[in-house]
Write a protein that holds these residues in place. Structure first.
Motif, PDB file in Angstrom:
ATOM      1  N   GLN A  49     -11.004 -78.323  17.743  1.00 43.32           N
ATOM      2  CA  GLN A  49     -10.875 -76.944  17.256  1.00 43.32           C
ATOM      3  C   GLN A  49     -12.242 -76.281  17.073  1.00 43.32           C
ATOM      4  O   GLN A  49     -12.422 -75.109  17.397  1.00 43.32           O
ATOM      5  N   PRO A  79       1.854 -80.689  23.425  1.00 40.87           N
ATOM      6  CA  PRO A  79       1.558 -79.356  22.888  1.00 40.87           C
ATOM      7  C   PRO A  79       2.535 -78.936  21.793  1.00 40.87           C
ATOM      8  O   PRO A  79       2.151 -78.247  20.837  1.00 40.87           O
ATOM      9  N   GLY A  96     -13.652 -74.879  20.157  1.00 46.19           N
ATOM     10  CA  GLY A  96     -12.949 -73.734  20.734  1.00 46.19           C
ATOM     11  C   GLY A  96     -12.121 -74.066  21.958  1.00 46.19           C
ATOM     12  O   GLY A  96     -11.887 -73.208  22.819  1.00 46.19           O
ATOM     13  N   LEU A  97     -11.632 -75.294  22.029  1.00 44.84           N
ATOM     14  CA  LEU A  97     -10.834 -75.712  23.184  1.00 44.84           C
ATOM     15  C   LEU A  97      -9.433 -75.108  23.116  1.00 44.84           C
ATOM     16  O   LEU A  97      -8.928 -74.776  22.034  1.00 44.84           O
ATOM     17  N   SER A  98      -8.798 -74.988  24.261  1.00 39.48           N
ATOM     18  CA  SER A  98      -7.434 -74.460  24.322  1.00 39.48           C
ATOM     19  C   SER A  98      -6.466 -75.442  23.672  1.00 39.48           C
ATOM     20  O   SER A  98      -6.795 -76.622  23.481  1.00 39.48           O
ATOM     21  N   GLN A  99      -5.266 -74.956  23.376  1.00 41.15           N
ATOM     22  CA  GLN A  99      -4.283 -75.825  22.740  1.00 41.15           C
ATOM     23  C   GLN A  99      -3.890 -76.998  23.639  1.00 41.15           C
ATOM     24  O   GLN A  99      -3.699 -78.121  23.156  1.00 41.15           O
ATOM     25  N   ASN A 100      -3.773 -76.745  24.943  1.00 40.36           N
ATOM     26  CA  ASN A 100      -3.452 -77.838  25.866  1.00 40.36           C
ATOM     27  C   ASN A 100      -4.559 -78.889  25.888  1.00 40.36           C
ATOM     28  O   ASN A 100      -4.292 -80.090  25.936  1.00 40.36           O
ATOM     29  N   GLN A 101      -5.810 -78.427  25.845  1.00 37.99           N
ATOM     30  CA  GLN A 101      -6.935 -79.361  25.813  1.00 37.99           C
ATOM     31  C   GLN A 101      -6.962 -80.139  24.501  1.00 37.99           C
ATOM     32  O   GLN A 101      -7.234 -81.342  24.493  1.00 37.99           O
ATOM     33  N   GLN A 102      -6.661 -79.452  23.402  1.00 43.28           N
ATOM     34  CA  GLN A 102      -6.618 -80.126  22.105  1.00 43.28           C
ATOM     35  C   GLN A 102      -5.549 -81.221  22.101  1.00 43.28           C
ATOM     36  O   GLN A 102      -5.783 -82.344  21.647  1.00 43.28           O
TER      37      GLN A 102
END
Length: 315
Positions: A248, A265, A251-257
């Motif tokens: 987080q 997801p 600043g990674l995307s939710q899919n990357q997280q």
């Protein structure tokens, strides 16, 4: 063609499920009285008599041998030869199922069975899920077909209830399915009691609530549910929280997280809510302390309860 099955492992519930499935597959309706036999650790003469008599008419005969000691302990050459001779002369319509928690793969009889009858033998081991094997338990829950269930929700159910007892997991999923509601983590939290409050303890600890964490620890001790598995669940949870916090902050995307944390997801939404108030530095400190306390426990420097109290004092 005759078939031999060995069902082994500590997970009695899943073994029984497989046994019932095989009986349903091979026994014709209404023929159980004539074509089914069940023996518990039989003598060799009784074993021989059961497996060498064919089924009625053209149907299969199912013979279940429960807890056969010869598959667990060393036996004489004569006993080995007698069992192998029985298996060699199985009638074509006999389905033989050995069902036992322990089957020793190192003894002569078991090695001989696996070698000589590999073309008609299937050995299925049902190990009990470890407390941290929530993903494996989730895949099993999804395979049951009791309800529409995505992987993230299934894993949450395994985490919330505990995956060491598959029978309890099955019962809870069956009960949730009867509610005729979409199964979500919120519904699970509402309807199912958490596994001995271990996740409440983890949440309070990770959020820096010392008094609340100590209160939850007392419950775990009172219920005699403080063990190394609790430490494994704690480490796994802290590691996921920490990975998510790092993702987080980058600043990674939710899919990357979700990919970094190793969850779906759909599960990420609930995981993010759970760790929203947790602090990155505190999680790092806790995880380091957790690893240190595990070493202290395993080397005998601290007992389990003392190690958990040290963890609470880091808050």
């Amino acid at each position: 063609m005759a078939q031999i099955y060995i069902l082994s492992g500590k997970d009695q519930f899943r073994r029984k499920q497989k046994l019932n499935q095989l009986k349903k597959e091979f026994l014709s309706p209404g023929m159980e009285a004539l074509c089914f036999a069940s023996l518990k650790d039989p003598s060799l003469p009784d074993f021989q008599a059961a497996v060498q008599s064919p089924g009625f008419a053209m149907g299969s005969k199912v013979v279940v041998v429960e807890d056969m000691s010869l598959l667990e302990n060393k036996s004489t050459d004569k006993e080995v030869a007698m069992v192998l001779a029985c298996l060699e002369n199985l009638p074509d319509n006999v389905i033989l199922i050995f069902n036992s928690e322990k089957v020793s793969g190192t003894i002569k009889l078991v090695k001989s069975i696996k070698k000589q009858f590999k073309d008609k033998l299937e050995h299925i081991e049902f190990k009990a899920f470890n407390s941290w094997e929530t993903k494996q338990a989730a895949h099993w829950l999804m395979s049951l077909g009791l309800s529409e269930l995505d992987l993230g929700v299934a894993e949450y159910l395994a985490e919330h209830i505990g995956c060491e007892e598959s029978g309890k997991l099955y019962s809870e999923l069956e009960r949730l399915s009867l509610l005729n509601k979409k199964i979500t983590p919120d519904l699970i939290k509402q309807e199912c009691k958490a596994r001995h409050d271990v996740f409440k303890f983890i949440s309070k600890l990770a959020n820096g609530s010392k008094a609340a964490a100590n209160s939850e620890l007392e419950k775990l001790i009172a219920e005699k549910e403080l063990h190394l598995g609790t430490m494994a669940v704690l480490q796994s949870s802290l590691s996921k929280f920490l990975k998510l916090k790092h993702a987080q902050t980058q600043g990674l995307s939710q899919n990357q997280q979700a990919e970094i944390v190793g969850i779906t997801p759909q599960r990420l939404y609930y995981q993010s809510k759970e760790c929203s108030s947790m602090q990155l530095e505190h999680l790092e400190k806790l995880l380091d302390c957790c690893l240190e306390q595990e070493r202290n426990i395993k080397t005998g420097r601290l007992d389990l309860e003392s190690a958990f109290r040290v963890l609470i004092n880091t808050v």
